[in-house]
Motif scaffolding. Structure first.
Motif, PDB file in Angstrom:
ATOM      1  N   SER A  87       0.718  -1.133  -0.282  1.00  0.00           N
ATOM      2  CA  SER A  87       0.084  -0.079  -0.041  1.00  0.00           C
ATOM      3  C   SER A  87       0.988   1.174  -0.081  1.00  0.00           C
ATOM      4  CB  SER A  87      -0.840  -0.080   1.011  1.00  0.00           C
ATOM      5  OG  SER A  87      -0.118   0.213   2.412  1.00  0.00           O
ATOM      6  N   GLU A  88       0.182   2.475  -0.447  1.00  0.00           N
ATOM      7  CA  GLU A  88       1.069   3.744  -0.378  1.00  0.00           C
ATOM      8  C   GLU A  88       1.462   3.901   1.002  1.00  0.00           C
ATOM      9  OE1 GLU A  88       0.652   8.222  -2.119  1.00  0.00           O
ATOM     10  OE2 GLU A  88      -1.209   6.905  -1.791  1.00  0.00           O
ATOM     11  N   ASP A  89       0.726   3.734   1.989  1.00  0.00           N
ATOM     12  CA  ASP A  89       0.989   3.967   3.274  1.00  0.00           C
ATOM     13  C   ASP A  89       2.310   2.976   3.688  1.00  0.00           C
ATOM     14  OD1 ASP A  89      -0.781   6.005   4.001  1.00  0.00           O
ATOM     15  OD2 ASP A  89      -2.257   4.563   4.476  1.00  0.00           O
ATOM     16  N   GLN A  90       2.355   1.938   3.431  1.00  0.00           N
ATOM     17  CA  GLN A  90       3.472   0.928   3.676  1.00  0.00           C
ATOM     18  C   GLN A  90       4.635   1.287   3.057  1.00  0.00           C
ATOM     19  OE1 GLN A  90       3.954  -1.107   6.284  1.00  0.00           O
ATOM     20  NE2 GLN A  90       5.575  -2.053   5.959  1.00  0.00           N
ATOM     21  N   ASN A  91       4.641   1.460   1.854  1.00  0.00           N
ATOM     22  CA  ASN A  91       5.638   2.109   0.989  1.00  0.00           C
ATOM     23  C   ASN A  91       6.354   3.351   1.562  1.00  0.00           C
ATOM     24  OD1 ASN A  91       5.310  -0.067  -0.761  1.00  0.00           O
ATOM     25  ND2 ASN A  91       4.267   1.041  -2.198  1.00  0.00           N
ATOM     26  N   THR A  92       5.448   4.151   1.931  1.00  0.00           N
ATOM     27  CA  THR A  92       6.073   5.400   2.645  1.00  0.00           C
ATOM     28  C   THR A  92       6.636   5.175   4.117  1.00  0.00           C
ATOM     29  OG1 THR A  92       4.198   6.737   1.443  1.00  0.00           O
ATOM     30  CG2 THR A  92       5.191   7.663   3.605  1.00  0.00           C
ATOM     31  N   PHE A  93       6.079   4.478   4.967  1.00  0.00           N
ATOM     32  CA  PHE A  93       6.636   3.909   6.028  1.00  0.00           C
ATOM     33  C   PHE A  93       7.993   3.467   5.799  1.00  0.00           C
ATOM     34  CE2 PHE A  93       7.225   1.486   9.984  1.00  0.00           C
ATOM     35  CZ  PHE A  93       7.231   2.563  10.947  1.00  0.00           C
ATOM     36  N   VAL A  94       8.236   2.408   4.757  1.00  0.00           N
ATOM     37  CA  VAL A  94       9.440   1.840   4.645  1.00  0.00           C
ATOM     38  C   VAL A  94      10.510   2.701   4.142  1.00  0.00           C
ATOM     39  CG1 VAL A  94      10.704   0.026   3.079  1.00  0.00           C
ATOM     40  CG2 VAL A  94       8.526  -0.438   4.160  1.00  0.00           C
ATOM     41  N   LEU A  95      10.223   3.771   3.505  1.00  0.00           N
ATOM     42  CA  LEU A  95      10.976   4.841   3.027  1.00  0.00           C
ATOM     43  C   LEU A  95      11.298   5.675   4.118  1.00  0.00           C
ATOM     44  CD1 LEU A  95      12.512   6.201   0.810  1.00  0.00           C
ATOM     45  CD2 LEU A  95      10.529   7.504   0.003  1.00  0.00           C
ATOM     46  N   VAL A  96      10.687   5.946   4.947  1.00  0.00           N
ATOM     47  CA  VAL A  96      11.013   6.591   6.122  1.00  0.00           C
ATOM     48  C   VAL A  96      12.195   5.852   6.926  1.00  0.00           C
ATOM     49  CG1 VAL A  96      10.385   7.455   8.778  1.00  0.00           C
ATOM     50  CG2 VAL A  96       8.830   7.800   6.726  1.00  0.00           C
ATOM     51  N   GLY A  97      11.948   4.329   7.209  1.00  0.00           N
ATOM     52  CA  GLY A  97      12.863   3.532   7.726  1.00  0.00           C
ATOM     53  C   GLY A  97      14.325   3.728   6.893  1.00  0.00           C
TER      54      GLY A  97
END
Length: 309
Positions: free
Chosen positions: A196-206
């Motif tokens: 999901s867009e939210d998960q991809n975004t959180f992974v990028l934060v990491g």
């Protein structure tokens, strides 16, 4: 040294590759009880990840739409505000030159599998990464466990060639928004993957926390933006790959929870951990399937040079 032309994905995006391959495993298990699996590991350089994308190794999750997860709790938001404030107070080395490199020394181990064998967790092992400040000089990795012995994975880029908007080198990060709303827009725009867009975004934060040097104001905006991602939650006590305890900002997705670990007192980023949240072939619910710890982050004069040299 081997060289790769692809520069579309930032160096930290190896976590995305690992997550997509885990998704592929789960999807295959739902379709068949066979144990044939691809070999994978998270310690992949940017060129290898991009090559895997081009080869079609990464597949979209059948659950890749927006997940209906709750907004972060008030407690989680408060912690992220404290983390953002600590990040903004971080001193930055003065007079950083374009021809220098950000040196990041870490240790970690992630899930790997070969052939038809069961998934196995790599032992915790050292990793060194030199990232070009201006993004135009070849980055270097030293990770003996995976045969990356001062491996240069990107060639130099000429002054006339544009860098991708998703580039995570220091000069590009200096150009990013310093407010959380526009930072979140940028994260949504450049994050990629089959989740999901939210998960991809959180992974990028990491990824940005793990293997880049974020300027203080942009780092603060990054963590305030994370407070706006649905499904993000706080975990009181988590241990990184170096045995250090901290609080974690976490998000669960498709059978796995990613945890970004911060020191309880200083609120500085320590490392990350991935934990299985359901039984999957090769590992069980609660198993740690990846962990890391950042031990040193400093600017040096050239690739391959260590601060103690």
């Amino acid at each position: 040294m081997s060289e790769f032309r692809e520069r579309d994905l930032p160096p930290g995006r190896h976590h995305l590759l690992r997550e997509h391959l885990l998704t592929e495993i789960r999807q295959s298990e739902k379709q068949s009880q066979k144990s044939q699996r691809r070999w994978f590991r998270p310690a992949l350089i940017a060129g290898a990840v991009a090559a895997a994308v081009a080869a079609g190794v990464i597949v979209a999750s059948p659950f890749g739409g927006q997940s209906a997860q709750a907004a972060p709790s008030a407690e989680t938001v408060r912690m992220l505000k404290e983390i953002a404030a600590a990040a903004e107070r971080q001193p930055v080395q003065k007079d950083i030159r374009d021809d220098q490199f950000v040196y990041i020394r870490s240790k970690g181990g992630y899930l790997g599998v070969g052939g038809d064998g069961p998934a196995k967790l790599d032992p915790v092992h050292p990793r060194e990464f030199w990232q070009s400040v201006d993004g135009r000089h070849g980055d270097v990795i030293h990770e003996p466990l995976h045969d990356l012995d001062m491996e240069r994975f990107d060639p130099d880029i000429g002054p006339g060639e544009p860098l991708p908007e998703s580039a995570t080198n220091y000069r590009n990060l200096e150009k990013l928004p310093t407010d959380p709303v526009n930072m979140l827009d940028w994260l949504h725009k450049v994050s990629e993957g089959g989740e999901s867009e939210d998960q991809n975004t959180f992974v990028l934060v990491g990824d940005l926390s793990l293997e880049s040097l974020m300027p203080p104001k942009q780092a603060a905006a990054l963590y305030l933006a994370a407070a706006k991602i649905p499904g993000v939650k706080l975990i009181d006590d988590v241990t990184d790959a170096d045995g250090r305890h901290g609080v974690a900002i976490a998000r669960e997705n498709d059978g796995e929870r990613q945890e970004l670990i911060f020191d309880k007192e200083t609120k500085q980023f320590l490392g990350e951990r991935q934990v299985a949240t359901e039984d999957t072939q090769g590992f069980e619910k609660g198993d740690v399937v990846g962990r890391s710890a950042v031990l040193e982050r400093v600017v040096v004069d050239k690739a391959g040079k260590r601060p103690r040299d």
